[in-house]
Design a protein around this motif. Structure first.
Motif, PDB file in Angstrom:
ATOM      1  N   ALA A 116       0.793  -1.183  -0.132  1.00 39.05           N
ATOM      2  CA  ALA A 116      -0.120  -0.010   0.000  1.00 39.05           C
ATOM      3  C   ALA A 116       0.859   1.174   0.187  1.00 39.05           C
ATOM      4  N   LYS A 117       0.337   2.295  -0.577  1.00 39.51           N
ATOM      5  CA  LYS A 117       1.207   3.619  -0.750  1.00 39.51           C
ATOM      6  C   LYS A 117       1.107   4.144   0.930  1.00 39.51           C
ATOM      7  N   PRO A 118       2.348   4.714   1.168  1.00 41.07           N
ATOM      8  CA  PRO A 118       2.428   5.232   2.700  1.00 41.07           C
ATOM      9  C   PRO A 118       1.682   6.576   2.802  1.00 41.07           C
ATOM     10  N   PRO A 119       0.844   6.624   3.995  1.00 38.80           N
ATOM     11  CA  PRO A 119       0.396   7.759   4.013  1.00 38.80           C
ATOM     12  C   PRO A 119       1.364   9.262   4.024  1.00 38.80           C
ATOM     13  N   SER A 120       1.036  10.403   3.780  1.00 40.13           N
ATOM     14  CA  SER A 120       1.839  11.479   3.949  1.00 40.13           C
ATOM     15  C   SER A 120       2.408  11.804   5.165  1.00 40.13           C
ATOM     16  N   SER A 121       3.645  12.616   4.974  1.00 39.43           N
ATOM     17  CA  SER A 121       4.426  13.065   6.236  1.00 39.43           C
ATOM     18  C   SER A 121       3.345  13.609   7.154  1.00 39.43           C
ATOM     19  N   PHE A 122       2.535  14.618   6.343  1.00 41.38           N
ATOM     20  CA  PHE A 122       1.773  15.510   7.530  1.00 41.38           C
ATOM     21  C   PHE A 122       0.869  14.479   8.049  1.00 41.38           C
ATOM     22  N   THR A 123      -0.027  13.368   7.441  1.00 41.64           N
ATOM     23  CA  THR A 123      -0.970  12.553   8.085  1.00 41.64           C
ATOM     24  C   THR A 123      -0.345  11.790   9.159  1.00 41.64           C
ATOM     25  N   SER A 124       0.943  11.131   8.906  1.00 37.51           N
ATOM     26  CA  SER A 124       1.794  10.175   9.615  1.00 37.51           C
ATOM     27  C   SER A 124       2.045  10.993  11.049  1.00 37.51           C
ATOM     28  N   LEU A 125       2.426  12.212  10.784  1.00 39.75           N
ATOM     29  CA  LEU A 125       2.688  12.916  12.114  1.00 39.75           C
ATOM     30  C   LEU A 125       1.627  13.469  12.763  1.00 39.75           C
ATOM     31  N   ALA A 126       0.647  13.812  11.930  1.00 42.16           N
ATOM     32  CA  ALA A 126      -0.529  14.142  12.771  1.00 42.16           C
ATOM     33  C   ALA A 126      -1.009  12.960  13.720  1.00 42.16           C
ATOM     34  N   ALA A 127      -1.241  11.658  12.951  1.00 43.11           N
ATOM     35  CA  ALA A 127      -1.600  10.561  13.847  1.00 43.11           C
ATOM     36  C   ALA A 127      -0.856  10.173  14.958  1.00 43.11           C
ATOM     37  N   LEU A 128       0.544  10.266  14.601  1.00 44.55           N
ATOM     38  CA  LEU A 128       1.166   9.916  15.937  1.00 44.55           C
ATOM     39  C   LEU A 128       1.092  10.749  16.888  1.00 44.55           C
ATOM     40  N   THR A 129       1.188  12.005  16.672  1.00 46.49           N
ATOM     41  CA  THR A 129       1.215  13.215  17.619  1.00 46.49           C
ATOM     42  C   THR A 129      -0.050  13.128  18.515  1.00 46.49           C
ATOM     43  N   TRP A 130      -1.138  13.112  17.654  1.00 48.85           N
ATOM     44  CA  TRP A 130      -2.535  13.014  18.240  1.00 48.85           C
ATOM     45  C   TRP A 130      -2.761  11.707  19.456  1.00 48.85           C
ATOM     46  N   ALA A 131      -2.244  10.794  18.943  1.00 50.16           N
ATOM     47  CA  ALA A 131      -2.406   9.637  19.766  1.00 50.16           C
ATOM     48  C   ALA A 131      -1.391   9.840  21.096  1.00 50.16           C
ATOM     49  N   HIS A 132      -0.128  10.217  20.984  1.00 49.28           N
ATOM     50  CA  HIS A 132       0.507  10.318  22.403  1.00 49.28           C
ATOM     51  C   HIS A 132      -0.069  11.702  23.126  1.00 49.28           C
ATOM     52  N   VAL A 133      -0.331  12.720  22.287  1.00 51.00           N
ATOM     53  CA  VAL A 133      -0.782  13.960  23.119  1.00 51.00           C
ATOM     54  C   VAL A 133      -2.199  13.382  24.080  1.00 51.00           C
ATOM     55  N   THR A 134      -2.870  12.592  23.443  1.00 50.69           N
ATOM     56  CA  THR A 134      -4.181  12.103  23.847  1.00 50.69           C
ATOM     57  C   THR A 134      -3.755  11.440  25.334  1.00 50.69           C
ATOM     58  N   LYS A 135      -2.935  10.528  25.115  1.00 42.38           N
ATOM     59  CA  LYS A 135      -2.419   9.729  26.131  1.00 42.38           C
ATOM     60  C   LYS A 135      -1.958  10.445  27.291  1.00 42.38           C
ATOM     61  N   ALA A 136      -1.006  11.578  26.921  1.00 41.33           N
ATOM     62  CA  ALA A 136      -0.441  12.400  27.954  1.00 41.33           C
ATOM     63  C   ALA A 136      -1.293  13.153  28.557  1.00 41.33           C
ATOM     64  N   ARG A 137      -2.554  13.699  28.095  1.00 40.53           N
ATOM     65  CA  ARG A 137      -3.424  14.640  28.719  1.00 40.53           C
ATOM     66  C   ARG A 137      -4.300  13.660  29.425  1.00 40.53           C
ATOM     67  N   LEU A 138      -4.849  12.502  29.137  1.00 36.94           N
ATOM     68  CA  LEU A 138      -5.464  11.902  29.863  1.00 36.94           C
ATOM     69  C   LEU A 138      -4.860  11.119  31.210  1.00 36.94           C
ATOM     70  N   ALA A 139      -3.448  11.141  31.026  1.00 36.66           N
ATOM     71  CA  ALA A 139      -2.611  10.483  32.169  1.00 36.66           C
ATOM     72  C   ALA A 139      -2.434  11.823  32.915  1.00 36.66           C
ATOM     73  N   ALA A 140      -2.404  13.069  32.646  1.00 38.39           N
ATOM     74  CA  ALA A 140      -2.475  14.075  33.496  1.00 38.39           C
ATOM     75  C   ALA A 140      -3.885  14.233  34.249  1.00 38.39           C
ATOM     76  N   ILE A 141      -4.798  14.004  33.793  1.00 42.59           N
ATOM     77  CA  ILE A 141      -6.155  14.160  34.265  1.00 42.59           C
ATOM     78  C   ILE A 141      -5.935  12.923  35.520  1.00 42.59           C
TER      79      ILE A 141
END
Length: 374
Positions: A116-141
Motif C-alpha cells: 500500500a502507498k504510505p500516508p503523507s508525512s503530514f498525516t503520519s505525524l498528525a496521527a502519531l502526535t495526536w495519539a501520544h498527546v491524547t495519552k499524555a493529557r488523559l494521564a495528567a487528568i
C-alpha cells in the motif's frame, strides 16, 4: 522581522506570497510587482448546496463549525461553560525534532506489508502526535484526580479541579481537526487559485474511538532499542487513525468548499462562527503544517542582517521562520517551516504543563524524536 496578517484575509500560502513580495522590494525598491487580476469565484451555488438554504441548514452540514456566544470568531474554538476561562489555564510548549529516517520508518510502518502507498508525512505525524498527546493529557487528568482524592485542596493547574474534570469530556470518541490547503483539491478548473494570496483553508474533522487513539500510542519506532508492539495492535490502531485523517482530507472537494463559502456568506455576523472543538478537552486536538511555506523565500537586503560582512545582491536568507504568538496554545500540533541545514522536521506541541511532562516521559513517543527544543 514580524509580519501580521489577519487569517480571514490570507492563509499561510497567501502570507508567503506577501512576504516574498516584500523581500523582493528590499532588493529592488524601484521595481513594479506583478499584479494579478482579482478572482471572483462563484462558489456558493453548487447543485448539491442550493442557493436558498438558510445558514442554520448549512451549518448542520459543517460538523467542524458551531455558533459562538459572542462575536470573537471566525477561527476561534468554542470555549463556553463549563470550565474555567482559557486564559487562566497554564500552558507550555516544546519543539520535537523528528529525523528523516524516523519519519520514513513511520510512514512505512503505516503502509504495512501489502504494498500500500504510505500516508503523507503530514498525516503520519498528525496521527502519531495526536495519539501520544491524547495519552499524555488523559494521564495528567488521572494524576490530578489521584491528587485531588488525597488532598481536597489540590489545585495543580491554578484553576481548580473543575478544569481536570472538564478534560475528561463526555463519551468515548476523540476528535482531530486538521488545517488543509484546498488549492488543488477543489475548483481545479480555476488554475489561477494556485497563485491566490487569499484564504483557501479547510479544517476537516476526524472522529475516532478513544480506545483506538490510545492503542495507537503504543507504537514504537521499529529500530529503537526499546521497541515494543511495532507490528501488533499499536501499529494497526495507528494505521486506523491515519486512515481516518486521510478520509477527512479526501472529503474536501468543490461541494465541501462551496457549502462553507455559502455558510460564510449567509451568516449575519461571520464573527459568530466558531470551531467545534474545545482545546480544554483532553480528547480534542488540532494539527497544522507550515512545512513547505517560505521554503523558497528570497533573500532580504536589510540593515543589520548581513552575514560575514556582506549581503550581496541576492540578500540574506532567514535563519528560521517561526509563528509569532504572545502565548502558548493548548492541544495543538504544528509542523514548522523547514529550515536549511536542519536534518529533520520540527513539530511544535502546546499543552498543559502536566500533560507536557507526561508526553516528555512517554518512551514510545520519544523513540520517534531525535531532539527536544524548549
Amino acid at each position: 522581522l514580524i509580519t501580521r496578517v489577519h487569517h480571514p484575509v490570507a492563509d499561510g500560502v497567501g502570507r508567503t506570497l506577501i512576504t516574498n513580495a516584500f523581500a523582493s522590494l528590499t532588493r529592488d525598491p524601484s521595481q513594479v510587482l506583478a499584479d494579478a487580476p482579482p478572482l471572483d469565484i462563484n462558489a456558493d451555488l453548487a447543485p448539491d448546496v442550493g442557493p436558498d438554504l438558510p445558514a442554520a441548514d448549512l451549518l448542520a452540514q459543517c460538523p467542524e463549525y458551531r455558533l459562538l456566544d459572542a462575536p470573537y470568531g471566525p477561527t476561534i474554538p468554542y470555549l463556553g461553560p463549563p470550565g474555567p476561562p482559557f486564559a487562566s489555564i497554564r500552558r507550555t510548549g516544546r519543539i520535537f525534532v523528528v529525523a528523516p529516517h524516523a519519519l520514513a520508518q513511520l510512514r512505512q510502518q503505516l503502509a504495512g506489508t501489502n504494498g500500500a502507498k504510505p500516508p503523507s508525512s503530514f498525516t503520519s505525524l498528525a496521527a502519531l502526535t495526536w495519539a501520544h498527546v491524547t495519552k499524555a493529557r488523559l494521564a495528567a487528568i488521572q494524576d490530578a484526580a489521584t491528587a485531588a482524592a488525597a488532598n481536597s485542596d489540590a489545585n495543580r493547574d491554578g484553576t481548580g479541579h473543575e478544569y481536570w474534570e472538564l478534560g475528561k469530556g463526555k463519551g468515548q470518541t476523540a476528535r482531530i481537526v486538521t488545517v488543509v490547503n484546498w488549492r488543488g483539491r477543489a475548483f481545479r478548473h480555476v488554475p489561477e487559485l494556485a497563485a491566490s494570496a487569499g484564504n483557501a483553508v479547510a479544517i476537516p474533522a476526524a472522529d475516532v474511538a478513544l480506545g483506538t487513539v490510545l492503542a495507537a500510542a503504543g507504537t514504537w519506532r521499529r529500530e529503537h532499542p526499546g521497541h515494543q508492539d511495532a507490528t501488533g495492535a499499536g501499529v494497526e490502531a495507528l494505521r486506523g487513525v491515519a486512515e481516518a485523517i486521510d478520509a477527512s482530507t479526501r472529503s474536501i472537494d468543490d461541494g465541501f468548499v462551496a457549502t462553507r463559502t455559502a455558510l460564510a456568506r449567509r451568516m449575519q455576523d461571520l464573527r459568530l462562527l466558531g470551531i467545534e472543538g474545545d482545546p480544554r478537552e483532553a480528547k480534542a486536538f488540532a494539527f497544522n503544517t507550515w512545512r513547505h511555506l517560505y521554503k523558497e523565500t528570497p533573500g532580504w537586503v536589510l540593515p543589520g542582517v548581513a552575514k560575514e560582512g556582506t549581503q550581496g545582491e541576492d540578500g540574506v536568507q532567514p535563519d528560521a521562520v517561526r509563528r509569532s504568538q504572545k502565548e502558548w496554545d493548548m492541544g495543538y500540533g504544528f509542523i514548522l517551516p523547514e529550515r536549511k541545514g536542519l536534518d529533520g522536521l520540527e513539530v511544535q506541541v502546546t499543552l498543559e504543563p502536566e500533560a507536557m511532562d507526561a508526553l516528555l516521559a512517554d518512551k514510545a513517543w520519544k523513540s520517534w524524536v531525535r531532539q527536544v527544543i524548549e
